[in-house]
Design a protein around this motif. Structure first.
Motif, PDB file in Angstrom:
ATOM      1  N   PHE A 163     -49.780  28.735  40.274  1.00  0.00           N
ATOM      2  CA  PHE A 163     -50.815  27.804  40.725  1.00  0.00           C
ATOM      3  C   PHE A 163     -50.303  26.917  41.859  1.00  0.00           C
ATOM      4  N   LEU A 164     -49.075  26.415  41.703  1.00  0.00           N
ATOM      5  CA  LEU A 164     -48.528  25.469  42.679  1.00  0.00           C
ATOM      6  C   LEU A 164     -48.161  26.129  44.004  1.00  0.00           C
ATOM      7  N   THR A 165     -48.080  27.439  44.032  1.00  0.00           N
ATOM      8  CA  THR A 165     -47.753  28.144  45.282  1.00  0.00           C
ATOM      9  C   THR A 165     -48.970  28.894  45.836  1.00  0.00           C
ATOM     10  N   MET A 166     -49.566  29.771  45.033  1.00  0.00           N
ATOM     11  CA  MET A 166     -50.675  30.587  45.529  1.00  0.00           C
ATOM     12  C   MET A 166     -51.929  29.777  45.826  1.00  0.00           C
ATOM     13  N   GLU A 167     -52.190  28.747  45.034  1.00  0.00           N
ATOM     14  CA  GLU A 167     -53.398  27.936  45.266  1.00  0.00           C
ATOM     15  C   GLU A 167     -53.237  26.973  46.432  1.00  0.00           C
ATOM     16  N   THR A 168     -52.012  26.693  46.816  1.00  0.00           N
ATOM     17  CA  THR A 168     -51.766  25.687  47.852  1.00  0.00           C
ATOM     18  C   THR A 168     -51.229  26.271  49.159  1.00  0.00           C
ATOM     19  N   GLY A 169     -50.660  27.468  49.086  1.00  0.00           N
ATOM     20  CA  GLY A 169     -49.993  28.015  50.270  1.00  0.00           C
ATOM     21  C   GLY A 169     -48.586  27.480  50.447  1.00  0.00           C
ATOM     22  N   LEU A 170     -48.109  26.675  49.477  1.00  0.00           N
ATOM     23  CA  LEU A 170     -46.739  26.170  49.552  1.00  0.00           C
ATOM     24  C   LEU A 170     -45.760  27.270  49.149  1.00  0.00           C
ATOM     25  N   VAL A 171     -44.530  27.139  49.601  1.00  0.00           N
ATOM     26  CA  VAL A 171     -43.498  28.103  49.249  1.00  0.00           C
ATOM     27  C   VAL A 171     -42.327  27.365  48.602  1.00  0.00           C
ATOM     28  N   ASP A 172     -41.606  28.093  47.788  1.00  0.00           N
ATOM     29  CA  ASP A 172     -40.404  27.568  47.148  1.00  0.00           C
ATOM     30  C   ASP A 172     -39.318  27.457  48.216  1.00  0.00           C
ATOM     31  N   SER A 173     -38.804  26.259  48.458  1.00  0.00           N
ATOM     32  CA  SER A 173     -37.821  26.065  49.534  1.00  0.00           C
ATOM     33  C   SER A 173     -36.571  26.914  49.314  1.00  0.00           C
ATOM     34  N   TRP A 174     -36.158  27.086  48.054  1.00  0.00           N
ATOM     35  CA  TRP A 174     -34.981  27.912  47.771  1.00  0.00           C
ATOM     36  C   TRP A 174     -35.270  29.376  48.114  1.00  0.00           C
ATOM     37  N   GLU A 175     -36.462  29.852  47.750  1.00  0.00           N
ATOM     38  CA  GLU A 175     -36.821  31.237  48.056  1.00  0.00           C
ATOM     39  C   GLU A 175     -37.064  31.440  49.552  1.00  0.00           C
ATOM     40  N   GLN A 176     -37.536  30.389  50.238  1.00  0.00           N
ATOM     41  CA  GLN A 176     -37.724  30.506  51.681  1.00  0.00           C
ATOM     42  C   GLN A 176     -36.388  30.755  52.379  1.00  0.00           C
ATOM     43  N   LEU A 177     -35.338  30.167  51.835  1.00  0.00           N
ATOM     44  CA  LEU A 177     -34.013  30.312  52.444  1.00  0.00           C
ATOM     45  C   LEU A 177     -33.272  31.534  51.906  1.00  0.00           C
ATOM     46  N   SER A 178     -33.367  31.785  50.608  1.00  0.00           N
ATOM     47  CA  SER A 178     -32.551  32.825  49.971  1.00  0.00           C
ATOM     48  C   SER A 178     -33.315  34.080  49.582  1.00  0.00           C
ATOM     49  N   GLY A 179     -34.630  34.061  49.712  1.00  0.00           N
ATOM     50  CA  GLY A 179     -35.436  35.203  49.304  1.00  0.00           C
ATOM     51  C   GLY A 179     -35.792  35.138  47.826  1.00  0.00           C
ATOM     52  N   LYS A 180     -36.797  35.926  47.455  1.00  0.00           N
ATOM     53  CA  LYS A 180     -37.233  35.946  46.061  1.00  0.00           C
ATOM     54  C   LYS A 180     -36.175  36.630  45.213  1.00  0.00           C
ATOM     55  N   GLN A 181     -35.960  36.095  44.023  1.00  0.00           N
ATOM     56  CA  GLN A 181     -34.875  36.589  43.185  1.00  0.00           C
ATOM     57  C   GLN A 181     -35.392  37.190  41.890  1.00  0.00           C
ATOM     58  N   ASP A 182     -34.670  38.195  41.418  1.00  0.00           N
ATOM     59  CA  ASP A 182     -34.969  38.823  40.137  1.00  0.00           C
ATOM     60  C   ASP A 182     -34.324  37.973  39.042  1.00  0.00           C
ATOM     61  N   LEU A 183     -35.141  37.341  38.212  1.00  0.00           N
ATOM     62  CA  LEU A 183     -34.620  36.434  37.198  1.00  0.00           C
ATOM     63  C   LEU A 183     -33.770  37.152  36.159  1.00  0.00           C
ATOM     64  N   GLN A 184     -34.071  38.413  35.913  1.00  0.00           N
ATOM     65  CA  GLN A 184     -33.265  39.174  34.950  1.00  0.00           C
ATOM     66  C   GLN A 184     -31.858  39.424  35.484  1.00  0.00           C
ATOM     67  N   VAL A 185     -31.779  39.636  36.797  1.00  0.00           N
ATOM     68  CA  VAL A 185     -30.459  39.812  37.421  1.00  0.00           C
ATOM     69  C   VAL A 185     -29.678  38.506  37.359  1.00  0.00           C
ATOM     70  N   VAL A 186     -30.347  37.394  37.663  1.00  0.00           N
ATOM     71  CA  VAL A 186     -29.701  36.081  37.617  1.00  0.00           C
ATOM     72  C   VAL A 186     -29.190  35.789  36.207  1.00  0.00           C
ATOM     73  N   ALA A 187     -29.955  36.177  35.194  1.00  0.00           N
ATOM     74  CA  ALA A 187     -29.566  35.911  33.796  1.00  0.00           C
ATOM     75  C   ALA A 187     -28.280  36.628  33.411  1.00  0.00           C
ATOM     76  N   ARG A 188     -27.964  37.724  34.113  1.00  0.00           N
ATOM     77  CA  ARG A 188     -26.763  38.492  33.777  1.00  0.00           C
ATOM     78  C   ARG A 188     -25.529  38.047  34.557  1.00  0.00           C
ATOM     79  N   LEU A 189     -25.696  37.152  35.518  1.00  0.00           N
ATOM     80  CA  LEU A 189     -24.561  36.682  36.300  1.00  0.00           C
ATOM     81  C   LEU A 189     -23.721  35.705  35.490  1.00  0.00           C
TER      82      LEU A 189
END
Length: 455
Positions: free
Chosen positions: A222-248
Motif C-alpha cells: 500500500f505504501l509503495t504501489m498506492e503512492t508511487g514511492l520507492v524503498d530507498s534501500w531497494e532504489q540503491l541496492s535493488g529488490k532482494q529475495d528475503l529467503q536468501v537474506v534469511a540464509r545469510l
C-alpha cells in the motif's frame, strides 16, 4: 539545443543538486520495560550530538562523531526526561526539534530533530489501532500516529521535503489475531492517502520509521504501489529475495539485507533465530524528487557494560534533492504493459485487503458481542448477589463482606467491558466498514480502468 546536450545539462544539474542525510531510529524507550533505558537514550543523544562513547563491531560501518545527519526521525521516545536530555544535548547540532504528544498515556513516541528549519508540523492519529483491552500491549493507549514535519525548502530549484514519521501497530505473533495484520493494513491505507495529498501539494515525501511490516507485505505494498514511492534501500541496492537474506550470516544480513530488527548482532535480540532477522525500518521516498546515493544500517556499536543502543538498529540514507521539472500529466489508463501490470497488482492488493477486513471484522464483532454479554450478565449477577446477601447475612454475618467484594468486582469488570463494547466496539466496527467501503470504491474504479485497457 540537441537532446544529448539537454541530457548532459540535466545530469550536471543533478550532480550539483543539494542532498540531505536522513536517519530513522526506534530507540526502545519504554519506561520500566526497556533495559538500561536511561543510559541507552542518553548515549543515543550524545552520539547524535557528536560525542561517541561506543565500541564498533568488526566488519560493520559504524556510527560515530563524524556522522553529520541533517534530519533524524525517532520512535519510542516515551519518557519526558529522555526527550528533555535529547533536546538539550542536541540543541546545537539540531536547532529545530519537535516531539508529538497526542495519546492517552505517553503519546505516540515520535520526535524529529533537524538542521533544516521546520516550517510546520501535523499529527494524524490512526482510527484503527489495537484494542483498549490489550493493556499489556499498549498500542491503543499511546495512540499510534503519523507525525508530519514540513521542512523549509533548501533552495528554489528543489521541492520542499515532507517527513512522515510513524511507528505502526506492532505484531505480537506471525499469524492469527495477535499479529494485528488488519490493523497495520488499515493504517497503511490511511497513510498512503496522506502521502498522496502531500505529493500533489508539491512536496518531496519521505515515509519513515518503524513500520512493523516486512518488504512485500500488504502494508508495504500500500505504501509503495498506492503512492508511487520507492524503498530507498531497494532504489540503491535493488529488490532482494528475503529467503536468501534469511540464509545469510548475521553480518551479511546487515550489509546486504539491511536487517534492522531481530539481528543476532543486537545484544537484545541475540536469542532469536538467524532467519528471524528482518527489515522493519524504512525511508520510502518519491523517486521523481529524491534519489538515494548512500544507505545502510547505523548504531550497530555497543555501549560498554550495557549492550546495543536499542533493540533495533538505525537506518540512514543520503537523499539527493532532484531539481523541479515541468508538471507531467500521466495517463494511468495508458496501454503500456507496465501500467497494466501495476493496476493488476493494485487490484490484487484490494482483494487481499477485503479478505483481511472480512476476517478481522468477524473477530471484532465477536469481541463486541461477548463484552456486551458480560455487561448484561454482570447486571444479573449483581442483582443476584444483593438478593443472596439478605439471606446469608442472618445466617453468617461475615458472609456479607464476601458478597460486597464480589459485587464490587462484578460491577467494575462489567462496566469496563460494557464501555468497551458500546463505545470502542461500535467505533472499531464502523471504522473497519469505512475502510472496506474505501477499498471497494477504489477497486470499482480500478476495474473500470482495466476494462478500458482491454478495449
Amino acid at each position: 539545443m540537441s537532446q544529448n546536450n539537454l541530457e548532459r545539462a540535466d545530469d550536471e544539474v543533478r550532480k550539483e543538486a543539494p542532498s540531505i542525510k536522513f536517519l530513522t531510529f526506534n530507540t526502545w524507550g519504554l519506561k520500566w520495560v526497556s533495559k538500561y533505558r536511561k543510559q541507552r537514550l542518553r548515549a543515543i543523544a550524545d552520539e547524535l550530538a557528536g560525542k561517541s562513547c561506543s565500541v564498533p563491531l568488526p566488519g560493520i560501518e559504524s556510527s560515530g562523531a563524524d556522522d553529520r545527519y541533517d534530519v533524524v526521525a525517532l520512535q519510542e521516545i516515551w519518557c519526558k526526561e529522555d526527550w528533555d536530555y535529547i533536546a538539550a544535548t542536541c540543541a546545537e547540532a539540531f536547532p529545530y526539534q519537535r516531539i508529538f504528544y497526542s495519546g492517552i498515556l505517553a503519546g505516540p513516541g515520535l520526535a524529529i530533530l533537524s538542521r533544516i528549519p521546520i516550517e510546520s508540523t501535523f499529527l494524524y492519529r490512526f482510527p484503527i489501532n489495537g484494542r483498549p483491552s490489550a493493556v499489556h500491549r499498549g498500542d491503543w493507549y499511546v495512540g499510534k500516529s503519523v507525525a508530519i514535519t514540513l521542512l523549509q525548502p533548501v533552495d528554489k530549484m528543489t521541492h520542499p521535503v515532507a517527513i512522515m514519521n510513524s511507528h505502526m501497530h506492532a505484531p505480537y505473533a506471525l499469524t492469527g489475531d495477535a499479529a494485528y495484520a488488519c490493523h497495520r493494513s488499515c493504517q497503511a491505507w490511511d497513510f498512503s492517502k496522506l502521502a498522496n495529498l502531500y505529493k500533489k501539494a508539491g512536496y518531496a515525501v519521505i515515509i519513515s520509521g518503524d513500520l512493523n511490516s516486512r518488504p512485500g507485505s500488504l502494508p508495504h505494498k500500500f505504501l509503495t504501489m498506492e503512492t508511487g514511492l520507492v524503498d530507498s534501500w531497494e532504489q540503491l541496492s535493488g529488490k532482494q529475495d528475503l529467503q536468501v537474506v534469511a540464509r545469510l550470516n548475521p553480518l551479511e544480513q546487515i550489509k546486504y539485507g539491511c536487517t534492522t530488527c531481530d539481528s543476532l548482532l543486537n545484544t537484545w535480540r541475540a536469542s532469536r533465530k538467524p532467519d528471524e532477522a528482518c527489515r522493519l525500518d524504512y525511508a520510502l521516498i518519491d523517486p521523481e524528487r529524491l534519489q538515494t546515493t548512500q544507505a545502510g544500517v547505523r548504531f550497530t556499536n555497543r555501549l560498554p557494560n550495557v549492550g546495543s543502543f536499542s533493540d533495533h538498529f538505525a537506518y540512514t540514507c543520503t537523499l539527493k534533492l532532484l531539481p523541479k521539472k515541468e508538471p507531467v500529466t500521466v495517463d494511468i489508463a495508458s496501454d503500456s504493459k507496465d501500467s497494466r501490470d501495476l493496476l493488476l497488482q493494485r487490484y490484487a492488493n484490494y482483494d487481499e485487503m477485503i479478505q483481511c477486513l472480512a476476517s478481522y471484522s468477524v473477530v471484532a464483532a465477536r469481541q463486541k458481542f461477548l463484552r456486551g454479554v458480560h455487561f448484561y450478565f454482570s447486571i444479573l449477577l449483581l442483582i443476584g448477589a444483593l438478593v443472596v446477601t439478605t439471606f446469608t447475612a442472618n445466617l453468617a454475618g461475615w458472609s456479607s463482606i464476601f458478597w460486597v467484594l464480589f459485587a464490587v468486582v462484578v460491577s467494575i469488570t462489567g462496566t469496563i467491558d460494557g464501555m468497551i463494547s458500546f463505545l470502542f466496539g461500535r467505533k472499531e466496527t464502523r471504522a473497519l466498514k469505512e475502510v472496506e467501503e474505501e477499498v471497494l470504491c477504489a477497486q470499482r474504479y480500478m476495474r473500470t480502468l482495466l476494462k478500458e485497457k482491454t478495449k
